[in-house]
Design a protein around this motif. Structure first.
Motif, mmCIF file in Angstrom:
data_model
loop_
_atom_site.group_PDB
_atom_site.id
_atom_site.type_symbol
_atom_site.label_atom_id
_atom_site.label_comp_id
_atom_site.label_asym_id
_atom_site.label_seq_id
_atom_site.Cartn_x
_atom_site.Cartn_y
_atom_site.Cartn_z
ATOM 1 N N ARG A 1 0.766 -1.235 -0.016
ATOM 2 C CA ARG A 1 0.111 -0.105 0.050
ATOM 3 C C ARG A 1 0.825 1.129 -0.007
ATOM 4 O O ARG A 1 2.030 1.116 0.136
ATOM 5 C CB ARG A 1 -0.823 0.016 1.313
ATOM 6 C CG ARG A 1 -0.121 0.293 2.668
ATOM 7 C CD ARG A 1 -1.122 0.050 3.753
ATOM 8 N NE ARG A 1 -0.731 0.471 4.986
ATOM 9 C CZ ARG A 1 0.089 -0.255 5.618
ATOM 10 N NH1 ARG A 1 0.458 -1.514 5.505
ATOM 11 N NH2 ARG A 1 0.771 0.330 6.817
ATOM 12 N N PHE A 2 0.189 2.300 -0.118
ATOM 13 C CA PHE A 2 0.973 3.617 -0.100
ATOM 14 C C PHE A 2 0.440 4.523 1.036
ATOM 15 O O PHE A 2 -0.819 4.413 1.248
ATOM 16 C CB PHE A 2 0.831 4.551 -1.583
ATOM 17 C CG PHE A 2 1.664 3.843 -2.660
ATOM 18 C CD1 PHE A 2 2.757 4.417 -3.131
ATOM 19 C CD2 PHE A 2 0.976 2.681 -3.373
ATOM 20 C CE1 PHE A 2 3.625 3.352 -3.999
ATOM 21 C CE2 PHE A 2 1.722 1.957 -4.427
ATOM 22 C CZ PHE A 2 2.969 2.317 -4.727
ATOM 23 N N GLY A 3 1.582 5.230 1.632
ATOM 24 C CA GLY A 3 1.125 6.275 2.783
ATOM 25 C C GLY A 3 2.277 7.025 2.873
ATOM 26 O O GLY A 3 2.917 7.429 1.975
ATOM 27 N N THR A 4 2.399 7.452 4.306
ATOM 28 C CA THR A 4 3.532 8.200 4.860
ATOM 29 C C THR A 4 4.251 7.888 5.904
ATOM 30 O O THR A 4 3.780 6.832 6.438
ATOM 31 C CB THR A 4 2.957 9.593 5.136
ATOM 32 O OG1 THR A 4 1.935 9.458 6.154
ATOM 33 C CG2 THR A 4 2.231 10.152 3.844
ATOM 34 N N THR A 5 5.465 8.151 5.803
ATOM 35 C CA THR A 5 6.446 7.806 6.925
ATOM 36 C C THR A 5 6.017 8.253 8.287
ATOM 37 O O THR A 5 5.259 9.318 8.392
ATOM 38 C CB THR A 5 7.822 8.211 6.794
ATOM 39 O OG1 THR A 5 7.961 9.403 6.559
ATOM 40 C CG2 THR A 5 8.301 7.301 5.491
ATOM 41 N N PRO A 6 6.353 7.731 9.287
ATOM 42 C CA PRO A 6 6.036 8.615 10.789
ATOM 43 C C PRO A 6 6.842 9.964 10.930
ATOM 44 O O PRO A 6 7.976 9.925 10.156
ATOM 45 C CB PRO A 6 6.610 7.682 11.794
ATOM 46 C CG PRO A 6 6.733 6.312 11.133
ATOM 47 C CD PRO A 6 6.883 6.530 9.833
ATOM 48 N N SER A 7 6.047 10.873 11.488
ATOM 49 C CA SER A 7 6.510 12.213 11.501
ATOM 50 C C SER A 7 6.453 12.601 13.091
ATOM 51 O O SER A 7 5.579 12.307 13.680
ATOM 52 C CB SER A 7 5.783 13.012 10.332
ATOM 53 O OG SER A 7 4.413 13.124 10.822
ATOM 54 N N GLY A 8 7.029 13.859 12.960
ATOM 55 C CA GLY A 8 7.016 14.657 14.329
ATOM 56 C C GLY A 8 8.416 14.572 14.881
ATOM 57 O O GLY A 8 9.285 14.175 14.418
ATOM 58 N N ARG A 9 8.186 15.286 16.393
ATOM 59 C CA ARG A 9 9.155 14.893 17.137
ATOM 60 C C ARG A 9 9.776 13.698 17.380
ATOM 61 O O ARG A 9 9.324 12.719 17.899
ATOM 62 C CB ARG A 9 9.058 15.818 18.257
ATOM 63 C CG ARG A 9 10.197 15.988 19.565
ATOM 64 C CD ARG A 9 9.908 16.911 20.532
ATOM 65 N NE ARG A 9 10.501 16.583 21.813
ATOM 66 C CZ ARG A 9 10.147 16.007 23.034
ATOM 67 N NH1 ARG A 9 9.029 15.545 22.827
ATOM 68 N NH2 ARG A 9 10.829 15.645 23.926
ATOM 69 N N ALA A 10 11.261 13.432 17.394
ATOM 70 C CA ALA A 10 11.662 12.099 17.772
ATOM 71 C C ALA A 10 12.840 12.144 18.041
ATOM 72 O O ALA A 10 13.734 13.350 18.207
ATOM 73 C CB ALA A 10 11.727 11.439 16.265
ATOM 74 N N LEU A 11 13.359 11.283 19.046
ATOM 75 C CA LEU A 11 14.848 11.203 19.580
ATOM 76 C C LEU A 11 15.695 10.207 18.540
ATOM 77 O O LEU A 11 15.075 9.013 18.417
ATOM 78 C CB LEU A 11 14.802 10.517 21.104
ATOM 79 C CG LEU A 11 14.091 11.638 22.115
ATOM 80 C CD1 LEU A 11 14.155 11.048 23.456
ATOM 81 C CD2 LEU A 11 14.914 12.827 22.108
ATOM 82 N N ARG A 12 16.665 10.348 18.139
ATOM 83 C CA ARG A 12 17.526 9.735 17.328
ATOM 84 C C ARG A 12 18.494 9.036 17.936
ATOM 85 O O ARG A 12 19.561 9.660 18.529
ATOM 86 C CB ARG A 12 17.963 10.490 15.914
ATOM 87 C CG ARG A 12 18.776 9.618 15.085
ATOM 88 C CD ARG A 12 19.041 10.319 13.658
ATOM 89 N NE ARG A 12 19.822 11.596 14.233
ATOM 90 C CZ ARG A 12 19.991 12.523 13.082
ATOM 91 N NH1 ARG A 12 19.788 12.224 11.949
ATOM 92 N NH2 ARG A 12 20.629 13.512 13.488
ATOM 93 N N PHE A 13 18.626 7.386 18.023
ATOM 94 C CA PHE A 13 19.718 6.784 18.663
ATOM 95 C C PHE A 13 20.631 6.287 17.477
ATOM 96 O O PHE A 13 19.976 5.369 16.661
ATOM 97 C CB PHE A 13 19.142 5.959 19.576
ATOM 98 C CG PHE A 13 18.347 6.578 20.799
ATOM 99 C CD1 PHE A 13 18.935 6.639 21.900
ATOM 100 C CD2 PHE A 13 17.180 6.955 20.513
ATOM 101 C CE1 PHE A 13 18.443 7.073 23.209
ATOM 102 C CE2 PHE A 13 16.613 7.513 21.573
ATOM 103 C CZ PHE A 13 17.246 7.559 23.022
ATOM 104 N N PRO A 14 21.693 6.400 17.237
ATOM 105 C CA PRO A 14 22.561 5.661 16.225
ATOM 106 C C PRO A 14 22.928 4.466 16.536
ATOM 107 O O PRO A 14 23.475 4.261 18.009
ATOM 108 C CB PRO A 14 23.816 6.762 16.030
ATOM 109 C CG PRO A 14 23.898 7.307 17.406
ATOM 110 C CD PRO A 14 22.618 7.516 17.964
#
Length: 240
Positions: free
Chosen positions: A172-185
């Motif tokens: 299906r087609f949609g969108t990626t999650p969005s908004g404020r996030a904490l990024r852990f490498p």
């Protein structure tokens, strides 16, 4: 909160010499002149390297000729253009990007082959539809338990198809999650990603941050083998 893992020669020039004079008084011979070439060489003729008497003739380039090499495809972009600090956590804002999505479920020990197969399926379907992928593969872990997990495998695309295709065989087609996030490498094998999640959990507990019950893994390098020590993953946690 449950932690997931996640490429003719033709013609010769002739010379003629006229010699006619009385025996007792020989007149000087006239300077011979070469006759006009009756079969001039075409402009596309290449010189014969075995016959140096024939001059080099340039071969003009053909107008409108296609380039010999195909330009390389643009590199796939991560959700956030600025790379993260390998030794730190940073707060980022995730944009909502159109994506092709395929849901799946796998056991923890089958995580890498299952996700890899899902991404390959999405890439193949996009190629058939003539849709351009532009982003790195993403896995969104929604429900997890001791045995395994449910996930949405995503690949961001340049633009949402119009009209938007209906779901086909799970895609299906949609969108990626969005908004404020904490990024852990995470840099290292997928076998070692548990340690990064432990660090993530400890950080959230220490900062008293409550996050949504889902995690996002973005594969900056290709997910090929769980023992690949050069694997680079961005893990995102979404605060409530």
């Amino acid at each position: 909160m449950t932690r997931p893992r996640p490429t003719l020669l033709a013609g010769c020039l002739a010379l003629s010499v006229a010699c006619a004079a009385p025996v007792h008084a020989q007149a000087p011979a006239a300077t011979p002149q070469p006759p006009a070439a009756t079969n001039p060489l075409p402009t596309t003729t290449n010189p014969d390297p075995k016959n140096p008497a024939i001059p080099d003739i340039p071969v003009p380039a053909q107008a409108g000729a296609a380039p010999s090499a195909t330009p390389p495809a643009a590199p796939r972009q991560t959700l956030v253009a600025t790379p993260g600090d390998a030794n730190d956590v940073d707060e980022v804002s995730l944009p909502a990007k159109p994506a092709a999505i395929l849901a799946g479920r796998a056991k923890w020990e089958e995580a890498v082959p299952s996700l890899k197969a899902a991404f390959q399926r999405i890439e193949a379907d996009l190629a058939k539809a003539g849709i351009q992928p532009v982003g790195r593969p993403i896995a969104v872990f929604a429900k997890t338990d001791d045995d395994g997990f449910q996930y949405d495998a995503m690949i961001p695309i340049a633009a949402m198809p119009d009209p938007k295709p209906a779901e086909s065989d799970g895609l299906r087609f949609g969108t990626t999650p969005s908004g404020r996030a904490l990024r852990f490498p995470h840099k290292g094998s997928y076998d070692e990603i548990d340690g990064t999640y432990e660090t993530l959990t400890a950080y959230l507990d220490a900062k008293d941050v409550v996050v949504q019950d889902k995690f996002i893994e973005e594969y900056v390098t290709d997910l090929n083998d769980k023992a690949d020590e050069k694997l680079d993953v961005n893990i995102y946690a979404l605060p409530k």
